[in-house]
Design a protein around this motif. Structure first.
Motif, PDB file in Angstrom:
ATOM      1  N   PRO A 225       0.837  -1.207   0.000  1.00 51.58           N
ATOM      2  CA  PRO A 225       0.000   0.000   0.000  1.00 51.58           C
ATOM      3  C   PRO A 225       0.871   1.256   0.000  1.00 51.58           C
ATOM      4  CG  PRO A 225       0.023  -1.004   2.185  1.00 51.58           C
ATOM      5  CD  PRO A 225       0.748  -1.944   1.269  1.00 51.58           C
ATOM      6  N   LEU A 382     -13.999   1.059  -2.647  1.00 50.11           N
ATOM      7  CA  LEU A 382     -12.867   0.443  -1.960  1.00 50.11           C
ATOM      8  C   LEU A 382     -11.885  -0.163  -2.955  1.00 50.11           C
ATOM      9  CD1 LEU A 382     -14.742  -1.324   0.977  1.00 50.11           C
ATOM     10  CD2 LEU A 382     -12.941   0.377   1.242  1.00 50.11           C
ATOM     11  N   SER A 385      -9.621   2.337  -4.487  1.00 51.76           N
ATOM     12  CA  SER A 385      -8.849   3.132  -3.510  1.00 51.76           C
ATOM     13  C   SER A 385      -9.389   4.543  -3.329  1.00 51.76           C
ATOM     14  CB  SER A 385      -7.365   3.192  -3.914  1.00 51.76           C
ATOM     15  OG  SER A 385      -6.813   1.907  -3.994  1.00 51.76           O
ATOM     16  N   GLY A 388     -11.063   4.056   2.037  1.00 56.24           N
ATOM     17  CA  GLY A 388     -10.368   2.975   2.724  1.00 56.24           C
ATOM     18  C   GLY A 388     -11.163   2.534   3.937  1.00 56.24           C
TER      19      GLY A 388
END
Length: 734
Positions: A225, A382, A385, A388
């Motif tokens: 991430p 989600l 992105s 979150g």
């Protein structure tokens, strides 16, 4: 056989003319490769469709991206892991995923540069944002690794498997390599073509906004991430780009306003460093951001060397929303617009349940958000992105970046703004604990909603948002956050005055909340003045028997008592109690609360008979209210304080100890009212001549009050004076 009929014909260029007699079968193949080996830009017959994947990049050896940062900030740990992969045995796929603008491509660019410059790797860069650019780029990779022009043309024309060709040449490369697939935001494009594979000769690095694709979970894959920068590093990015625009502290303020998002920081720094007609400082830029952050930040695109939408804060999110619409999830746009009505803080998923149950309707918006589409829309946001998942106060929440929310909010059609704000307010209203003038206990979980109510009040002021702000103020006061309650109450009052007027009941409710906050902050004279103004307005507008008017009588009485006007305080208390008995009933919690509050001024006036008679309220609270109701605890508190004032210390001691235990258990050891009971126990101990216990308790009180209220608070200063006085008394004792 007869002689053939003569045919006249001409050919030019690469044309052919055939003349024959009898039956013949002729087959001829033509391959045109254009100007150079490996070219896919062969001339096509008029009207013919170009071969699939005919979009060829100018280079796969150079990252074709916008302006890369001169110094990559904060990503040291991530770079170390990626560097180890590039210099290791190979065969890995590494996926950088995160919100658009978080700097995934910048990390990839830095790794690419190091791999080529320091580690002798062949760097190959492919734009994977669209199927056509992905296909053309991968075929160009094959050409770079040795594929012939004929093989490339056959793959481009669909006469052989294109991905197999590419990976054959990657697997047989004479040099080790790093392959970057940048902006692979649609993983299906990689999956359907079989483009994503591993090879022992190299490392694959993918950048994507799509965080949850099953494609990333394959063997040899590692996910990383990529989020926003820490504040110090974010400020340094601004200083790197515009070193003369301000101090490090000013840069921190701008970075904080931009949510430390690398794309926004890069554009802001570029704008500050390329101004010609104006020369703003960081502080001036920070002030300008409050007007229109997205539009202002995007002005830096000209200085960044790229005006593409992917490099504009105001457009980058729309790419993901367009992709979701293409995946039959257009309602994700409406859901994100709803979230943009709130703050960039965690939003409990439970807040959205009324939409999923059809209790709050957004089906009339464009695109409509039907109840059964809330879950798919959430998952889509989600996956890309745009939001979150986080845990906050033990609740599952969603969270979006502040600059994203500002950008989305700016793009909401005018015709939909009111409906979205109305729905957002209704959802918050349903999520808050009950609105109680008299607390039954210390509510929990409401803190999550405070920033969202403030945002809604700022962007869409109206009766409901102001009412919600007043509710939050009361909850803050019940929880002991009196400075926060005062700030919120004044903000709500200002908003109510602008949009509703000074005669509106909600404006008066905000003023009432302000007066109570002043009272608990020990600004007693100010509290009395605001209570008196609010009472007069409520009597005129709502009438003398309205519950809120009677509540103002109570507030005024409490303030009068604390400025020493006890007789006047008792009269105001009685006005409140008599009216509440008549309007609300003798057993109402508010009536009992007002009766409890009269104990203190009666004791201060020395009216022990009336005080003992009023103490009957303790039994009434125990009988009429639920166990552990805070009004019952207050009754014991006020009774113990009254006994102390009357000099009945032996009776007061047990009451004070019980009340301290109850306050600590129900409201916590740091709550201001718990500390008030601790003060009572210290003063009772002193009255009993237990100086050692009294001084020790007072010292504990000072330490805890300093932590909660600050060293300059009136109560702390007064407690220090007591300490000196009591220590002198203890030393003077025989």
């Amino acid at each position: 056989m007869s002689d053939p009929m003569p045919i006249d014909g001409r050919a030019s260029g690469q044309g052919r003319v055939f003349q024959t007699g009898g039956d013949q079968y002729i087959e001829e193949h033509h391959h045109h490769y254009g100007a150079g080996p490996g070219s896919l830009l062969a001339p096509q017959p008029v009207g013919a469709r170009p071969p699939r994947g005919a979009s060829v990049p100018d280079s796969v050896r150079v990252p074709l991206v916008g302006r890369a940062p001169g110094i990559l900030r904060d990503r040291a740990d991530l770079m170390e892991r990626l560097r180890a992969a590039v210099t290791g045995p190979g065969g890995d796929i590494h996926v950088l995923h995160g919100l658009g603008g978080c700097g995934k491509t910048a990390v990839a660019h830095a790794l690419f540069t190091e791999a080529v410059r320091d580690h002798g790797r062949v760097g190959l860069w492919v734009n994977a944002s669209e199927r056509i650019s992905l296909r053309g780029g991968m075929l160009a990779v094959a050409g770079d690794r040795g594929a012939t022009a004929g093989e490339l043309a056959a793959a481009a024309g669909g006469q052989r498997a294109a991905a197999d060709l590419v990976w054959h040449y990657l697997d047989h490369s004479a040099q080790r390599w790093l392959l970057v697939l940048d902006n692979a935001d649609d993983p299906t494009a990689l999956e359907e073509g079989g483009w994503l594979r591993t090879s022992p000769l190299g490392t694959v690095l993918v950048t994507t906004r799509h965080a949850t694709s099953p494609l990333w979970r394959g063997a040899g894959s590692a996910r990383h991430p990529v989020g926003v920068l820490p504040e110090a590093d974010a400020a340094q990015v601004l200083c790197d780009l515009a070193p003369d625009a301000g101090t490090a502290e000013s840069a921190r303020k701008v970075a904080r306003r931009l949510g430390c998002l690398p794309l926004a920081l890069t554009l802001a720094g570029s704008h500050l460093s390329h101004q010609l007609l104006e020369s703003w400082s960081m502080d001036e830029y920070d002030r300008k951001l409050s007007e229109d952050s997205t539009a202002l930040v995007d002005r830096g695109a000209a200085g960044s060397g790229s005006g593409q939408s992917r490099h504009l804060v105001g457009r980058t999110w729309q790419l993901s929303l367009d992709a979701l619409a293409g995946q039959s999830l257009p309602e994700a746009t409406t859901l994100l617009r709803l979230l943009s009505c709130w703050a960039a803080d965690p939003v409990p998923l439970s807040v959205l349940m009324p939409v999923a149950r059809g209790e709050v309707d957004f089906g009339h918006l464009d695109p409509p958000l039907a109840a059964d589409r809330v879950e798919p829309a959430l998952r889509g946001l989600l996956d890309h992105s745009l939001i979150g998942m986080v845990e906050a106060d033990g609740r599952r929440c969603v969270e979006a970046h502040g600059v994203l929310l500002d950008s989305v909010a700016a793009g909401v059609p005018d015709a939909q703004r009111a409906a979205l704000a109305e729905g957002a307010g209704r959802l918050l209203e349903a999520a808050l604990p009950p609105d109680e003038a008299v607390p039954t206990g210390t509510p929990t979980g409401w803190e999550l909603f405070a920033p969202h109510i403030s945002r809604l009040l700022r962007t869409a002021p109206g009766e409901r948002p102001v009412g919600l702000a007043v509710r939050i103020t009361r909850l803050m006061r019940h929880a002991g956050n009196h400075p926060g309650a005062l700030k919120q109450a004044r903000y709500a009052a200002d908003a109510a005055e602008r949009c509703l007027g000074r005669e509106h009941p909600v404006f008066l409710a905000a003023r009432d909340a302000e007066a109570w906050a002043l009272h608990y902050l020990a600004h007693f004279s100010d509290a009395e003045a605001v209570h008196r103004q609010t009472l007069a307005a409520r009597e005129r507008i709502l009438g003398p028997d309205h519950p809120e008017t009677l509540r103002s009588h109570l507030g005024l009485a409490l303030s009068l008592n604390l400025v020493g006007r006890n007789e006047e305080a008792v009269r105001s208390f009685r006005s409140a109690v008599d009216g509440q008995r008549r309007v609300l009933g003798a057993d109402a919690a508010e009536t009992l609360f007002s009766r409890v509050s009269t104990l203190e001024p009666l004791s201060q006036l020395g009216r022990s008979g009336e005080f003992d008679e009023a103490a009957q309220v303790i039994e009434d609270c125990a009988q009429l209210l639920p166990p552990d109701h805070l009004t019952t605890v207050l009754a014991h508190h006020c009774y113990g304080e009254g006994l102390r004032v009357l000099g009945r210390y032996a009776e007061a001691e047990s009451v004070a100890r019980r009340t301290l235990a109850d306050r600590t258990r129900l409201q916590g050891p740091e709550h201001p009212l718990t500390l008030a009971v601790l003060s009572l126990t210290a003063r009772v101990a002193r009255g009993l001549g237990k100086y050692g216990e009294a001084i020790a308790t007072l010292q504990e009180l000072i330490e805890r009050r300093e932590q909660v209220l600050g060293s300059e608070h009136l109560f702390v200063i007064e407690n220090r004076e007591w300490l000196a006085e009591w220590q002198a008394e203890a030393e003077a004792r025989p």
